[in-house]
Design a protein around this motif. Structure first.
Motif, PDB file in Angstrom:
ATOM      1  N   GLN A   1       0.836  -1.197   0.000  1.00 16.70           N
ATOM      2  CA  GLN A   1       0.000   0.000   0.000  1.00 16.70           C
ATOM      3  C   GLN A   1       0.879   1.259   0.000  1.00 16.70           C
ATOM      4  O   GLN A   1       0.616   2.203  -0.748  1.00 16.70           O
ATOM      5  CB  GLN A   1      -0.925  -0.017   1.204  1.00 16.70           C
ATOM      6  CG  GLN A   1      -1.958   1.072   1.217  1.00 16.70           C
ATOM      7  CD  GLN A   1      -2.909   0.931   2.383  1.00 16.70           C
ATOM      8  OE1 GLN A   1      -2.570   0.373   3.421  1.00 16.70           O
ATOM      9  NE2 GLN A   1      -4.116   1.450   2.217  1.00 16.70           N
TER      10      GLN A   1
ATOM     11  N   GLU B   1       2.479   1.710  -3.405  1.00 21.07           N
ATOM     12  CA  GLU B   1       1.529   2.112  -4.443  1.00 21.07           C
ATOM     13  C   GLU B   1       0.964   3.517  -4.220  1.00 21.07           C
ATOM     14  O   GLU B   1       0.258   4.041  -5.076  1.00 21.07           O
ATOM     15  CB  GLU B   1       0.384   1.101  -4.523  1.00 21.07           C
ATOM     16  CG  GLU B   1       0.812  -0.234  -5.076  1.00 21.07           C
ATOM     17  CD  GLU B   1      -0.289  -1.281  -5.050  1.00 21.07           C
ATOM     18  OE1 GLU B   1      -1.228  -1.156  -4.227  1.00 21.07           O
ATOM     19  OE2 GLU B   1      -0.208  -2.230  -5.854  1.00 21.07           O
ATOM     20  N   ASN B   2       1.303   4.121  -3.093  1.00 18.17           N
ATOM     21  CA  ASN B   2       0.817   5.456  -2.768  1.00 18.17           C
ATOM     22  C   ASN B   2       1.514   6.476  -3.666  1.00 18.17           C
ATOM     23  O   ASN B   2       2.734   6.636  -3.601  1.00 18.17           O
ATOM     24  CB  ASN B   2       1.095   5.768  -1.295  1.00 18.17           C
ATOM     25  CG  ASN B   2       0.555   7.112  -0.864  1.00 18.17           C
ATOM     26  OD1 ASN B   2       0.234   7.972  -1.677  1.00 18.17           O
ATOM     27  ND2 ASN B   2       0.469   7.295   0.451  1.00 18.17           N
TER      28      ASN B   2
END
Length: 179
Positions: free
Chosen positions: A47, A50-51
């Motif tokens: 996460q 992918e930010n």
């Protein structure tokens, strides 16, 4: 071959070349790549990676903080290259391709046998001996149970697939009866 595997292959080959040039063992590199792969698929890490608000430097730092000592300087350099090229999330595929290239370089092949019931050691030995003779390589056998096969076995070794499962025989019979 999938696009992801195609993108991962040059990195895996480069790591093989790097290991050979530096005299490091392929097993050590496999461990590094497996650790990196496990880290990037860990949901909180993935996460963060992918930010879109995270910078490349933050990605490098995140991996370095988590695995720096285990990866070593060469591993951190690889991470930097992957981050720079937007390929860090390919780490699992790079590890997988590296594993296949390593097996090839070491004169072995990973094989998997899937059966409906567990094999006894003698059956495993006979299968390993038969595959080694057929492929001319050392066999690294992994076994897996899948009771949906009903009986028989599926053997995968490199590009070779032998499907002798009762399930596939029943499916072939069913297709033949329908036509």
């Amino acid at each position: 071959m999938s696009d992801v595997t195609t993108m991962a292959r040059p990195y895996a080959k480069a790591v093989i070349d790097l290991a050979r040039e530096s005299g490091e063992s392929l097993a050590d590199w496999q461990n590094r790549l497996d650790l990196l792969a496990a880290l990037v698929i860990y949901p909180p890490i993935r996460q963060a990676l992918e930010n879109p608000r995270q910078t490349a430097d933050q990605h490098r730092q995140l991996i370095s903080d988590a695995l720096g000592p285990e990866l070593g300087p060469q591993g951190i350099n690889l991470v930097s290259l992957l981050v720079e090229n937007g390929r860090l999330l390919l780490a699992p595929q790079i590890a997988e391709v590296f594993s296949a290239l390593r097996a090839e370089a070491e004169g072995s092949v990973d094989a998997e046998i899937i059966t409906a019931v567990a094999l006894d050691p003698e059956q495993e030995r006979r299968i390993v001996d038969s595959l080694a003779k057929r492929l001319g390589r050392r066999i690294n056998l992994k076994t897996r149970i899948d009771d949906s096969l009903v009986g028989g076995a599926i053997i995968r070794a490199g590009d070779l697939v032998i499907d002798g499962s009762v399930r596939s025989q029943l499916e072939r019979l069913s297709r033949a009866l329908v036509h």
